[in-house]
Design a protein around this motif. Structure first.
Motif, PDB file in Angstrom:
ATOM      1  N   LYS A 155     -32.339 116.774 -45.703  1.00 30.73           N
ATOM      2  CA  LYS A 155     -31.042 117.322 -45.340  1.00 30.73           C
ATOM      3  C   LYS A 155     -30.190 116.336 -44.545  1.00 30.73           C
ATOM      4  O   LYS A 155     -28.966 116.471 -44.492  1.00 30.73           O
ATOM      5  CB  LYS A 155     -31.231 118.621 -44.553  1.00 30.73           C
ATOM      6  N   ASP A 156     -30.829 115.375 -43.889  1.00 32.89           N
ATOM      7  CA  ASP A 156     -30.101 114.381 -43.110  1.00 32.89           C
ATOM      8  C   ASP A 156     -29.643 113.270 -44.055  1.00 32.89           C
ATOM      9  O   ASP A 156     -30.447 112.459 -44.525  1.00 32.89           O
ATOM     10  CB  ASP A 156     -31.010 113.815 -42.017  1.00 32.89           C
ATOM     11  N   ARG A 157     -28.369 113.220 -44.334  1.00 32.51           N
ATOM     12  CA  ARG A 157     -27.841 112.265 -45.309  1.00 32.51           C
ATOM     13  C   ARG A 157     -28.111 110.821 -44.895  1.00 32.51           C
ATOM     14  O   ARG A 157     -28.409 109.963 -45.740  1.00 32.51           O
ATOM     15  CB  ARG A 157     -26.337 112.488 -45.499  1.00 32.51           C
ATOM     16  N   ALA A 158     -28.019 110.540 -43.596  1.00 33.39           N
ATOM     17  CA  ALA A 158     -28.257 109.175 -43.132  1.00 33.39           C
ATOM     18  C   ALA A 158     -29.696 108.760 -43.414  1.00 33.39           C
ATOM     19  O   ALA A 158     -29.952 107.636 -43.838  1.00 33.39           O
ATOM     20  CB  ALA A 158     -27.949 109.070 -41.639  1.00 33.39           C
ATOM     21  N   LYS A 159     -30.639 109.653 -43.188  1.00 37.41           N
ATOM     22  CA  LYS A 159     -32.037 109.351 -43.467  1.00 37.41           C
ATOM     23  C   LYS A 159     -32.260 109.188 -44.970  1.00 37.41           C
ATOM     24  O   LYS A 159     -32.993 108.293 -45.405  1.00 37.41           O
ATOM     25  CB  LYS A 159     -32.938 110.460 -42.933  1.00 37.41           C
ATOM     26  N   ALA A 160     -31.644 110.076 -45.751  1.00 36.79           N
ATOM     27  CA  ALA A 160     -31.835 110.022 -47.207  1.00 36.79           C
ATOM     28  C   ALA A 160     -31.369 108.691 -47.792  1.00 36.79           C
ATOM     29  O   ALA A 160     -31.889 108.236 -48.809  1.00 36.79           O
ATOM     30  CB  ALA A 160     -31.110 111.182 -47.878  1.00 36.79           C
ATOM     31  N   HIS A 161     -30.397 108.066 -47.152  1.00 42.26           N
ATOM     32  CA  HIS A 161     -29.865 106.799 -47.653  1.00 42.26           C
ATOM     33  C   HIS A 161     -30.266 105.628 -46.756  1.00 42.26           C
ATOM     34  O   HIS A 161     -29.564 104.622 -46.688  1.00 42.26           O
ATOM     35  CB  HIS A 161     -28.343 106.884 -47.781  1.00 42.26           C
ATOM     36  N   SER A 162     -31.406 105.774 -46.080  1.00 41.28           N
ATOM     37  CA  SER A 162     -31.852 104.725 -45.163  1.00 41.28           C
ATOM     38  C   SER A 162     -32.650 103.617 -45.831  1.00 41.28           C
ATOM     39  O   SER A 162     -32.999 102.635 -45.184  1.00 41.28           O
ATOM     40  CB  SER A 162     -32.690 105.345 -44.032  1.00 41.28           C
ATOM     41  N   CYS A 163     -32.973 103.759 -47.110  1.00 39.23           N
ATOM     42  CA  CYS A 163     -33.628 102.669 -47.837  1.00 39.23           C
ATOM     43  C   CYS A 163     -32.548 101.671 -48.244  1.00 39.23           C
ATOM     44  O   CYS A 163     -31.751 101.960 -49.147  1.00 39.23           O
ATOM     45  CB  CYS A 163     -34.378 103.207 -49.057  1.00 39.23           C
ATOM     46  N   GLY A 164     -32.486 100.530 -47.583  1.00 38.40           N
ATOM     47  CA  GLY A 164     -31.320  99.666 -47.678  1.00 38.40           C
ATOM     48  C   GLY A 164     -31.390  98.516 -48.656  1.00 38.40           C
ATOM     49  O   GLY A 164     -30.445  97.749 -48.745  1.00 38.40           O
ATOM     50  N   ARG A 165     -32.487  98.358 -49.380  1.00 32.97           N
ATOM     51  CA  ARG A 165     -32.574  97.234 -50.312  1.00 32.97           C
ATOM     52  C   ARG A 165     -31.761  97.492 -51.578  1.00 32.97           C
ATOM     53  O   ARG A 165     -31.763  98.597 -52.101  1.00 32.97           O
ATOM     54  CB  ARG A 165     -34.025  96.976 -50.708  1.00 32.97           C
ATOM     55  N   LEU A 166     -31.100  96.445 -52.052  1.00 36.52           N
ATOM     56  CA  LEU A 166     -30.472  96.512 -53.358  1.00 36.52           C
ATOM     57  C   LEU A 166     -31.565  96.452 -54.426  1.00 36.52           C
ATOM     58  O   LEU A 166     -32.687  96.020 -54.158  1.00 36.52           O
ATOM     59  CB  LEU A 166     -29.504  95.353 -53.531  1.00 36.52           C
TER      60      LEU A 166
END
Length: 351
Positions: A155-166
């Motif tokens: 539910k935490d959008r920031a956590k859901a998109h915390s995998c930062g590798r291209l």
């Protein structure tokens, strides 16, 4: 690559979702992620074009019969908010970039968290003339691009998109040494999230009204409360598959009588699972003078027109094993439900 001028790899307000593995409106053209299990056999979860996690197993409690997902007893445990998995063939990544690389201008940086915070031209160059030559099209069939996959249950959008590798290239059958790369352990956690257990409405005797200072027997149908398993699997290509099975089994029923004016049986309030797999013992004629192995004795009546909110919560022990031989325990989980009980003042009663 011609035409890469403005909106650069941005869809539906989410910067570079095709590269960071975004889900939601950015993936409206793709199959939706299947997050509702119920009877989970054969359900497929799709977070992108190529990467699919397939869930199968026993749903334990179907939506029609009530029940739900487990709440971990350990307050600090959580499933991975995102992970990396095989997502695109060279051609698929090329098409995604060419179809959507319009919009941002010059050196403007897209939103998101990437290790190098590259600008749009730098990102495009990475896959055309930089680290990869023309999207590795010459290596077609030899591997795929792995990309970040947000957990749709997070539910935490920031956590859901915390995998930062291209997206990065991985040969078929290989598992990259990258934190949060899909693994049996991650699959086990995702399966744990999707385990569905039966409703815990407790059987009572007396069934309708309880009586002050006379024991109420409580039990659960042993046919409903048995081990439940969910398996998650993902194809890595070249015939290699990763999988993990998470299994939970009931270990006890905790009763909250809904009032402090009550005595629990046993005194701990937790009824263990018996050797026959049942919890508690159904009342039978002739047992009125006995103390139930699982139950409650109310010490005062409910107010006129009122009730006590009795709640039964089953604790489930969880463990997993993976296709690579790994395995271990997961946090115990709980699922409970409530029911209103009425307690009357009667000096004597005949059962």
């Amino acid at each position: 690559m011609p035409g890469l001028t403005t909106r650069a790899i941005v869809l539906a307000g989410v910067a570079l979702p095709l590269l960071a593995g975004g889900v939601g409106t950015a993936w409206a053209d793709d199959e939706a992620y299947e997050s509702s299990l119920g009877e989970v056999s054969g359900k497929t979860a799709t977070a992108g074009v190529q990467q699919r996690i397939v869930f199968s197993g026993s749903g334990g409690g179907s939506p029609q019969k009530g029940g739900g997902n487990l709440a971990p007893v350990s307050g600090n445990w959580e499933a991975p908010p995102c992970w990396y998995a095989p997502m695109y063939s060279p051609q698929q990544l090329k098409e995604k970039v060419e179809d959507n690389a319009y919009g941002l201008t010059g050196r403007e940086r897209p939103a998101g968290s990437w290790e190098k915070q590259e600008t749009v031209p730098e990102i495009v160059k990475r896959y055309t003339k930089g680290k990869y030559k023309n999207f590795n099209l010459k290596k077609k069939g030899e591997g795929s691009f792995w990309a970040a996959v947000p957990n749709p249950e997070e539910k935490d959008r920031a956590k859901a998109h915390s995998c930062g590798r291209l997206p990065f290239w991985v040969k078929n059958g290989e598992r990259p040494k990258v934190e949060r790369a899909i693994s049996p352990e991650i699959l086990a956690a995702l399966a744990y999230e999707r385990v569905r257990v039966p409703d815990t409405r407790v059987e009572l005797n007396p069934e309708a009204k309880q009586t002050v200072r006379l024991p109420t027997w409580a039990w659960l149908d042993k046919g409903e409360f048995r081990p439940v398993s969910v398996t998650a699997r993902v194809d890595l290509g070249a015939g290699e598959e990763l999988s993990a099975t998470t299994t939970v089994k009931p270990v006890g029923l905790s009763i909250d009588p809904g009032t402090e004016d009550a005595r629990l049986h046993p005194a701990s309030g937790t009824c263990p699972v018996g050797e026959d797999g049942g919890i508690g013992t159904p009342y039978a004629k002739g047992k009125s003078g006995q103390t139930p192995p699982c139950g409650v004795t109310y010490l005062r009546a409910t107010p006129k027109g009122g009730s006590f909110p009795l709640r039964g919560t089953v604790t489930w022990k969880a463990a997993w094993h993976g296709s690579d031989g790994a395995g271990g325990e997961l946090p115990d989980g709980e699922f409970g439900s409530g029911q209103d009980v009425t307690v009357q003042e009667i000096q004597s009663i005949v059962r």
